[in-house]
Design a protein around this motif. Structure first.
Motif, PDB file in Angstrom:
ATOM      1  N   UNK A   1      -7.955   7.066   4.244  1.00 41.05           N
ATOM      2  CA  UNK A   1      -7.657   6.125   5.322  1.00 41.05           C
ATOM      3  C   UNK A   1      -8.742   6.672   6.441  1.00 41.05           C
ATOM      4  N   UNK A   2      -8.883   8.036   6.359  1.00 37.43           N
ATOM      5  CA  UNK A   2      -9.976   8.420   7.334  1.00 37.43           C
ATOM      6  C   UNK A   2     -11.536   7.873   7.165  1.00 37.43           C
ATOM      7  N   UNK A   3     -11.643   8.200   5.869  1.00 40.16           N
ATOM      8  CA  UNK A   3     -13.200   7.548   5.451  1.00 40.16           C
ATOM      9  C   UNK A   3     -13.310   6.354   5.653  1.00 40.16           C
ATOM     10  N   UNK A   4     -12.257   5.233   5.504  1.00 40.29           N
ATOM     11  CA  UNK A   4     -12.364   4.040   5.812  1.00 40.29           C
ATOM     12  C   UNK A   4     -12.696   3.544   7.435  1.00 40.29           C
TER      13      UNK A   4
ATOM     14  N   UNK B   1      -8.542  -4.181   6.552  1.00 41.88           N
ATOM     15  CA  UNK B   1      -9.291  -3.852   5.441  1.00 41.88           C
ATOM     16  C   UNK B   1      -8.335  -2.928   4.692  1.00 41.88           C
ATOM     17  N   UNK B   2      -7.783  -1.971   5.188  1.00 41.16           N
ATOM     18  CA  UNK B   2      -7.020  -1.108   4.536  1.00 41.16           C
ATOM     19  C   UNK B   2      -5.941  -1.627   3.691  1.00 41.16           C
TER      20      UNK B   2
ATOM     21  N   UNK C   1       0.695  -1.214   0.073  1.00 41.54           N
ATOM     22  CA  UNK C   1      -0.191  -0.037   0.046  1.00 41.54           C
ATOM     23  C   UNK C   1       0.974   1.190  -0.233  1.00 41.54           C
ATOM     24  N   UNK C   2       0.981   2.011  -1.280  1.00 41.05           N
ATOM     25  CA  UNK C   2       1.712   2.976  -1.386  1.00 41.05           C
ATOM     26  C   UNK C   2       1.252   4.328  -0.912  1.00 41.05           C
TER      27      UNK C   2
ATOM     28  N   UNK D   1      -1.514  -3.644  -3.536  1.00 40.53           N
ATOM     29  CA  UNK D   1      -0.665  -3.485  -4.912  1.00 40.53           C
ATOM     30  C   UNK D   1      -0.974  -1.875  -5.426  1.00 40.53           C
ATOM     31  N   UNK D   2      -1.818  -0.957  -4.455  1.00 39.80           N
ATOM     32  CA  UNK D   2      -1.957   0.157  -5.126  1.00 39.80           C
ATOM     33  C   UNK D   2      -1.604   1.350  -4.222  1.00 39.80           C
ATOM     34  N   UNK D   3      -2.346   2.289  -3.891  1.00 38.96           N
ATOM     35  CA  UNK D   3      -1.848   3.474  -3.355  1.00 38.96           C
ATOM     36  C   UNK D   3      -3.013   3.891  -2.253  1.00 38.96           C
ATOM     37  N   UNK D   4      -2.847   4.547  -1.316  1.00 35.95           N
ATOM     38  CA  UNK D   4      -3.824   5.253  -0.442  1.00 35.95           C
ATOM     39  C   UNK D   4      -3.537   6.430   0.096  1.00 35.95           C
TER      40      UNK D   4
END
Ligand code: TRP
Ligand code: ZN
Length: 525
Positions: free
Chosen positions: A461-464, A446-447, A355-356, A453-456
């Motif tokens: 993060x706050x929304x999740x 979950x995050x 997770x980048x 393999x993606x970005x965040x």
């Protein structure tokens, strides 16, 4: 904790900034000339074909990466001769156009470009600062996949930080090279779309004088030796960010094994005593298994660690599947203190690599979680719980350096300030205490799973966290990530948020904190 130590360590960690500032200026200049280029080229090309943007639009680093295409794979053939420091490179890059492209940029710093083809036909190119602009004979229409073939050579640049012994980038050692840097390193040794938003798979064929090893990311497929040169073949299938790629060359004692069915390579310079670094990085598999119980399955197809005997390497970096460590982190032998950095870099394989960050401003999501992993490791070692470590930090007065800047927007100059690490980890713990263990671990797992393999970004993060916990968390994250000062204590103990000296300081410094302090002090050698 004595405050003199903190001040000294902060000075160390703020130094990389100068390099970044220099690059920002270069980027701005390069961006300017590219804007002028758009003015002329765009009008000359019919059918809406335009040059790709010279940056991806990262607010901290406008010149990083490029627009208009997405790389799927880098096939890199590298020959490096430590006797001359010269690298001969051949990059074959498979990409897809995301707009109608009349021209596009790659990032490349130093080195000489010899030939460029696009889909087998020679293409023209120009250089300006870090930007390599390639103009294919014909425009590339949106959605089309194309192959760029670039031959280049030269002595790769080491980025030296003014007035310090800190090096990053392509570091020339006595018997080879250490290749590591963040956020800058990739463009020093291959043409690249140099931003975390464009991950790609990689294959490497690295040729070095026989007798030397060439270590890289992913799985080692084999080594072929002919006429005094050895070619080391590596493949990294799982997508990787450019700064995590390495081609670290030299003499290594290589321990190659399998762990959970995956290749595990622990490589330590034979000049280092076998009972120091090996004992600590030898616990990579154990740290991986432990963190997998916390974060979910280990995200990559291989695992490992590299420790070179290089005097000017003062940091560790989470290179994908092959974290690279300064030898200075391991000069005390078999103490648990030396394993904290291993837990930190292994944790980055989930937080940072798999997770980048979306933009570099999101750096606390990397360093906050990797530091929090050290607190979890501390708990496992029986050397203090996350709550105890949190309270230790919380009891420090607001004059302690780790409180500022707020880690959610540290700015380019303080991207790796200790506040990003320690206050970042405190943010993670404050979330945990606020939402409770059950929701916290569901948020974390979950995050990791949904951004694999993606970005965040921080806002994602706050929304999740709000969705999973069912709580409104704006005030919590705003106080911890974006506001100066000491946020209210989230609970879990009775420490107050006033700036008055507290009488509740725990008697001892937690070992996790001592270990982190020692690593920060390493830069003052
Ligand atoms: N991300 C690295 C870590 O925490 C540290 C780091 C910060 C770094 N800035 C760097 C490494 C520059 C190399 C170059 O593990
Ligand atoms: Zn880190």
């Amino acid at each position: 904790m004595d405050s003199v130590r903190w001040t000294a360590s902060v000075r160390t960690w703020r130094k990389p900034v100068r390099l970044l500032r220099m690059r920002l200026v270069t980027a701005a200049v390069a961006g300017l000339s590219a804007v002028l280029l758009i003015g002329t080229t765009a009008s000359a090309q019919p059918g809406g074909f335009r040059p790709g943007a010279p940056g991806v639009g990262d607010p901290y680093f406008p010149g990083y990466g490029n627009g208009g295409y997405d790389v799927a794979h880098y096939a890199l053939e590298i020959r490096y001769d430590p006797a001359t420091d010269v690298l001969d490179g051949h990059a074959v890059i498979r990409a897809t156009a995301t707009q109608n492209l009349s021209a596009f940029n790659l990032d490349l710093v130093g080195l000489t470009v010899d030939t460029v083809t696009v889909d087998g036909r020679s293409a023209s190119w120009s250089r300006s600062g870090q930007e390599l602009t390639i103009t294919p004979r014909r425009g590339l229409s949106k959605h089309r996949s194309f192959t760029v073939d670039i031959r280049y050579h030269g002595v790769p640049l080491t980025f030296t930080l003014p007035g310090t012994p800190f090096e990053t980038g392509w570091m020339h050692t006595d018997d080879g090279a250490v290749v590591a840097g963040q956020p800058e390193v990739a463009a020093a040794w291959y043409p690249v779309n140099d931003h975390p938003l464009d991950k790609a798979s990689y294959s490497f064929a690295i040729t070095v004088p026989a007798g030397l090893a060439a270590l890289s990311n992913g799985v080692h497929l084999g080594t072929v030796t002919r006429h005094g040169w050895s070619t080391w073949y590596w493949v990294q299938f799982t997508p990787m960010i450019s700064y995590l790629a390495t081609a670290t060359i030299g003499q290594f004692r290589i321990d190659k094994s399998r762990h959970n069915g995956k290749q595990l390579i622990i490589a330590v310079d034979p000049d280092l005593p076998p009972d120091l670094a090996d004992d600590a990085v030898g616990r990579t598999a154990e740290a991986t298994d432990f963190l997998a119980t916390q974060f979910g399955p280990y995200p990559f197809e291989a695992n490992g660690a590299i420790v070179d005997d290089y005097d000017n390497l003062f940091f560790a970096l989470e290179n994908q599947t092959k974290s690279i460590y300064s030898k200075y982190f391991f000069d005390e032998g078999t103490t648990t203190g030396e394993t904290y950095v291993v837990a930190h870099e292994v944790a980055h394989q989930w937080f940072g690599d798999s997770v980048a960050v979306h933009f570099w401003q999101d750096i606390w999501l990397n360093e906050g979680f990797a530091t929090y992993a050290e607190w979890l490791w501390s708990d496992r070692l029986g050397e203090g719980t996350p709550q105890q470590i949190f309270d230790f930090f919380y009891s420090q007065p607001l004059t302690a350096d780790f409180w500022s800047p707020p880690p959610g927007d540290p700015g380019v100059e303080q991207l790796f300030d200790i506040s990003v690490y320690f206050r970042g980890a405190m943010t993670v713990h404050a979330l945990r205490v606020t939402v409770g263990d059950d929701a916290f671990w569901r948020i974390v797992r979950t995050w990791v799973a949904s951004h694999r393999n993606g970005n965040g970004s921080t806002s994602e993060f706050i929304a999740l966290a709000e969705r999973i916990s069912g709580q409104q968390l704006d005030a919590l994250f705003d106080a911890w990530l974006f506001q100066e000062g000491k946020p209210p204590h989230p609970g879990g103990s009775s420490l107050s948020a006033t700036n008055a000296p507290t009488t509740e300081t725990p008697a001892g410094v937690p070992n996790a904190v001592r270990a982190a302090q020692q690593r920060l002090a390493v830069g003052q050698h």
